[in-house]
Enzyme design. Structure first.
Site, PDB file in Angstrom:
ATOM      1  N   HIS A   1       0.821  -1.152   0.101  1.00 17.68           N
ATOM      2  CA  HIS A   1      -0.012   0.059  -0.045  1.00 17.68           C
ATOM      3  C   HIS A   1       0.911   1.331  -0.127  1.00 17.68           C
ATOM      4  O   HIS A   1       1.209   1.629   1.061  1.00 17.68           O
ATOM      5  CB  HIS A   1      -0.888   0.114   1.277  1.00 17.68           C
ATOM      6  CG  HIS A   1      -1.922   1.203   1.306  1.00 17.68           C
ATOM      7  ND1 HIS A   1      -3.082   0.916   1.669  1.00 17.68           N
ATOM      8  CD2 HIS A   1      -1.835   2.304   0.716  1.00 17.68           C
ATOM      9  CE1 HIS A   1      -3.763   2.082   1.459  1.00 17.68           C
ATOM     10  NE2 HIS A   1      -3.217   2.999   1.148  1.00 17.68           N
TER      11      HIS A   1
ATOM     12  N   HIS B   1       1.379   4.783  -2.406  1.00 21.97           N
ATOM     13  CA  HIS B   1       0.919   5.752  -3.498  1.00 21.97           C
ATOM     14  C   HIS B   1       2.394   6.345  -3.926  1.00 21.97           C
ATOM     15  O   HIS B   1       2.848   6.933  -3.160  1.00 21.97           O
ATOM     16  CB  HIS B   1       0.109   6.665  -3.196  1.00 21.97           C
ATOM     17  CG  HIS B   1      -1.033   6.075  -2.443  1.00 21.97           C
ATOM     18  ND1 HIS B   1      -2.364   5.978  -3.299  1.00 21.97           N
ATOM     19  CD2 HIS B   1      -1.371   5.959  -1.384  1.00 21.97           C
ATOM     20  CE1 HIS B   1      -3.170   5.543  -2.611  1.00 21.97           C
ATOM     21  NE2 HIS B   1      -2.828   5.360  -1.186  1.00 21.97           N
TER      22      HIS B   1
ATOM     23  N   HIS C   1      -9.510   1.079  -1.677  1.00 19.25           N
ATOM     24  CA  HIS C   1      -9.427   1.618  -0.368  1.00 19.25           C
ATOM     25  C   HIS C   1     -10.942   1.378   0.121  1.00 19.25           C
ATOM     26  O   HIS C   1     -11.839   1.830  -0.504  1.00 19.25           O
ATOM     27  CB  HIS C   1      -8.865   3.109  -0.487  1.00 19.25           C
ATOM     28  CG  HIS C   1      -7.600   3.341  -0.699  1.00 19.25           C
ATOM     29  ND1 HIS C   1      -6.751   2.684  -1.785  1.00 19.25           N
ATOM     30  CD2 HIS C   1      -6.683   4.157   0.155  1.00 19.25           C
ATOM     31  CE1 HIS C   1      -5.711   3.236  -1.360  1.00 19.25           C
ATOM     32  NE2 HIS C   1      -5.556   4.111  -0.449  1.00 19.25           N
TER      33      HIS C   1
ATOM     34  N   GLU D   1     -11.272   3.324   5.663  1.00 17.84           N
ATOM     35  CA  GLU D   1     -10.275   4.014   6.219  1.00 17.84           C
ATOM     36  C   GLU D   1     -11.179   5.459   7.012  1.00 17.84           C
ATOM     37  O   GLU D   1     -10.963   5.331   8.155  1.00 17.84           O
ATOM     38  CB  GLU D   1      -9.298   4.816   5.228  1.00 17.84           C
ATOM     39  CG  GLU D   1      -8.508   5.993   5.710  1.00 17.84           C
ATOM     40  CD  GLU D   1      -7.709   6.573   4.479  1.00 17.84           C
ATOM     41  OE1 GLU D   1      -8.206   6.496   3.292  1.00 17.84           O
ATOM     42  OE2 GLU D   1      -6.641   7.195   4.885  1.00 17.84           O
TER      43      GLU D   1
ATOM     44  N   ASP E   1       2.044   4.003   2.740  1.00 12.47           N
ATOM     45  CA  ASP E   1       0.816   4.757   2.253  1.00 12.47           C
ATOM     46  C   ASP E   1       1.341   6.132   1.447  1.00 12.47           C
ATOM     47  O   ASP E   1       1.536   5.920   0.151  1.00 12.47           O
ATOM     48  CB  ASP E   1      -0.110   5.455   3.366  1.00 12.47           C
ATOM     49  CG  ASP E   1      -1.474   5.675   2.780  1.00 12.47           C
ATOM     50  OD1 ASP E   1      -1.846   5.293   1.473  1.00 12.47           O
ATOM     51  OD2 ASP E   1      -2.276   6.017   3.715  1.00 12.47           O
ATOM     52  N   ASP E   2       1.792   7.110   2.077  1.00 15.16           N
ATOM     53  CA  ASP E   2       2.379   8.452   1.415  1.00 15.16           C
ATOM     54  C   ASP E   2       3.487   8.776   2.415  1.00 15.16           C
ATOM     55  O   ASP E   2       3.491   9.841   3.032  1.00 15.16           O
ATOM     56  CB  ASP E   2       1.283   9.593   1.246  1.00 15.16           C
ATOM     57  CG  ASP E   2       0.028   9.104   0.451  1.00 15.16           C
ATOM     58  OD1 ASP E   2       0.317   8.948  -0.676  1.00 15.16           O
ATOM     59  OD2 ASP E   2      -0.832   8.429   1.055  1.00 15.16           O
TER      60      ASP E   2
HETATM   61  N1  HPA Z   1      -6.546   7.396   1.039  1.00  6.06           N
HETATM   62  C1  HPA Z   1      -7.206   7.897   0.166  1.00  6.06           C
HETATM   63  N2  HPA Z   1      -6.701   8.363  -1.048  1.00  6.06           N
HETATM   64  C2  HPA Z   1      -5.329   8.301  -0.801  1.00  6.06           C
HETATM   65  C3  HPA Z   1      -4.517   7.845   0.161  1.00  6.06           C
HETATM   66  C4  HPA Z   1      -5.342   7.243   1.290  1.00  6.06           C
HETATM   67  O1  HPA Z   1      -4.714   7.085   2.252  1.00  6.06           O
HETATM   68  N3  HPA Z   1      -3.356   8.205  -0.014  1.00  6.06           N
HETATM   69  C5  HPA Z   1      -3.127   8.923  -1.454  1.00  6.06           C
HETATM   70  N4  HPA Z   1      -4.446   8.819  -1.661  1.00  6.06           N
HETATM   71 ZN    ZN Z   2      -3.794   4.939   0.447  1.00  7.34          ZN
END
Ligand code: HPA
Ligand code: ZN
Length: 338
Positions: free
Chosen positions: A18, A20, A198, A201, A279-280
């Site tokens: 996971h 991006h 996703h 969340e 994630d990021d």
């Molecule tokens: N959630 C939804 N969109 C996203 C995320 C996330 O954690 N990170 C990058 N785009």
């Molecule tokens: Zn994500």
């Protein structure tokens, strides 16, 4: 031999599921690309960029994240972005990555789909050859945009489907349920692509059910809100649907107020196939190794739980079974010698 948790976590072979790629754009590279491409960004220094990374929820992050992506213009930019991530991942002993990219973030700005794909995929091939990191590429649709726009994106991607393994769904979750994209995902599956999404969340457990039933996903990205629905948890356990959990992301975006309050240990102890991911990482303050170490410390995870998390990442990957078995043996060897 005795190893402390920091050493153990550093040494263990990892898979990241996971991630991006646009979320790995470090402030230094953002400044460098802004200069190289003559793009104006609303910051004058790396410090100023870092200070802007205070988020209250998913949307407050997405606004800044999409603005930052404006510096990405050429195939070389996408290559440099991706290769920088792979070098950082190699330092954490990541052996396999399954990364997301968001073509619509770029095509909306007039960048060609193929520029994005060639840049990212070329760097992944280079990383495989030079760093030994295997990969899968997952194309995500931005769920705040329409299903028609997602379908048009799929149309431009299908001629290149040999370089894609799966499609995914990201961006603003609440109000954009998986059901909005049923037709798009049907078409992607008909073309031979796997699916992930996703869900859970910020959105409710119902979105996780929709992702399973309507989008036929192989994994749920995040999924932490599943605990609000015990029948859903039971199903996720029985079917061993992996959850790609991102602890530092969840705290930065206020899904949990603190890491100590994160439900990862509860999810794991419920028998769910939990994995740890970043994630990021350029926006959330840590790569996969940082996520492992901080969550281990905050939740007091023992070696056995860490071993399960590390094994799960390979089990949940899209690698062939013999590769999965080989990686799991390597994980076990590190724990056996610790
Ligand atoms: N959630 C939804 N969109 C996203 C995320 C996330 O954690 N990170 C990058 N785009
Ligand atoms: Zn994500």
């Amino acid at each position: 031999m005795t190893m402390d948790f920091a050493e153990l976590i550093k040494e263990v072979p990892k898979a990241e599921l996971h991630l991006h790629i646009e979320g790995t754009l470090e402030p230094e590279l953002m400044m460098q690309l802004a200069k190289r491409n003559g793009i104006r960004i609303p910051y004058t220094s790396v410090e100023e960029i870092r200070q802007a990374y205070e988020f209250t929820d998913l949307q407050s992050f997405l606004d800044i994240y999409y603005a930052g992506a404006a510096v990405l213009q050429t195939q070389q930019d996408f290559h440099d972005l991706t290769y920088a991530y792979l070098e950082r991942a190699a330092a954490d002993n990541v052996r396999h990555v399954e990364i997301f990219f968001d073509p619509q973030t770029h095509t909306e700005r007039g960048i060609e789909f193929i520029t994005v794909l060639d840049g990212i995929h070329g760097a992944l091939e280079a990383g495989k050859a030079q760093l030994g990191i295997t990969f899968r590429l997952i194309m995500c649709f931005l769920r705040h945009l329409s299903a028609d726009e997602a379908m048009a994106t799929l149309d431009s991607a299908l001629p290149h489907k040999s370089r894609l393994h799966a499609v995914g769904l990201d961006s603003s979750e609440v109000g954009n349920p998986p059901s909005k994209f049923t037709g798009v995902f049907d078409r992607a599956r008909d073309a031979g692509l796997l699916t992930v999404a996703h869900a859970g969340e910020e959105g409710p457990p119902e979105y996780i059910r929709e992702a399973l039933d309507l989008l036929r996903v192989a994994r749920i990205d995040h999924g932490v809100r599943c605990l609000e629905d015990s029948a859903l948890v039971e199903r996720l356990v029985v079917e061993q649907i992996p959850l790609t959990v991102c602890p530092l992301s969840n705290v930065k975006l206020r899904v949990f107020d603190t890491l100590e309050q994160h439900n990862l240990r509860t999810l794991l102890d419920a028998g769910l196939c939990v994995t740890v991911n970043s994630d990021d990482p350029a926006y959330f303050g840590g790569y996969i190794g940082d996520n492992f170490l901080q969550v281990q410390q905050a939740l007091g995870l023992d070696a056995s739980r860490l071993q399960t998390l590390a094994r799960n990442a390979f089990t949940a990957s899209f690698l062939p079974q013999d590769d999965i078995a080989r990686h799991i043996s390597a994980v076990d060897a590190v724990f056996d010698s610790a």
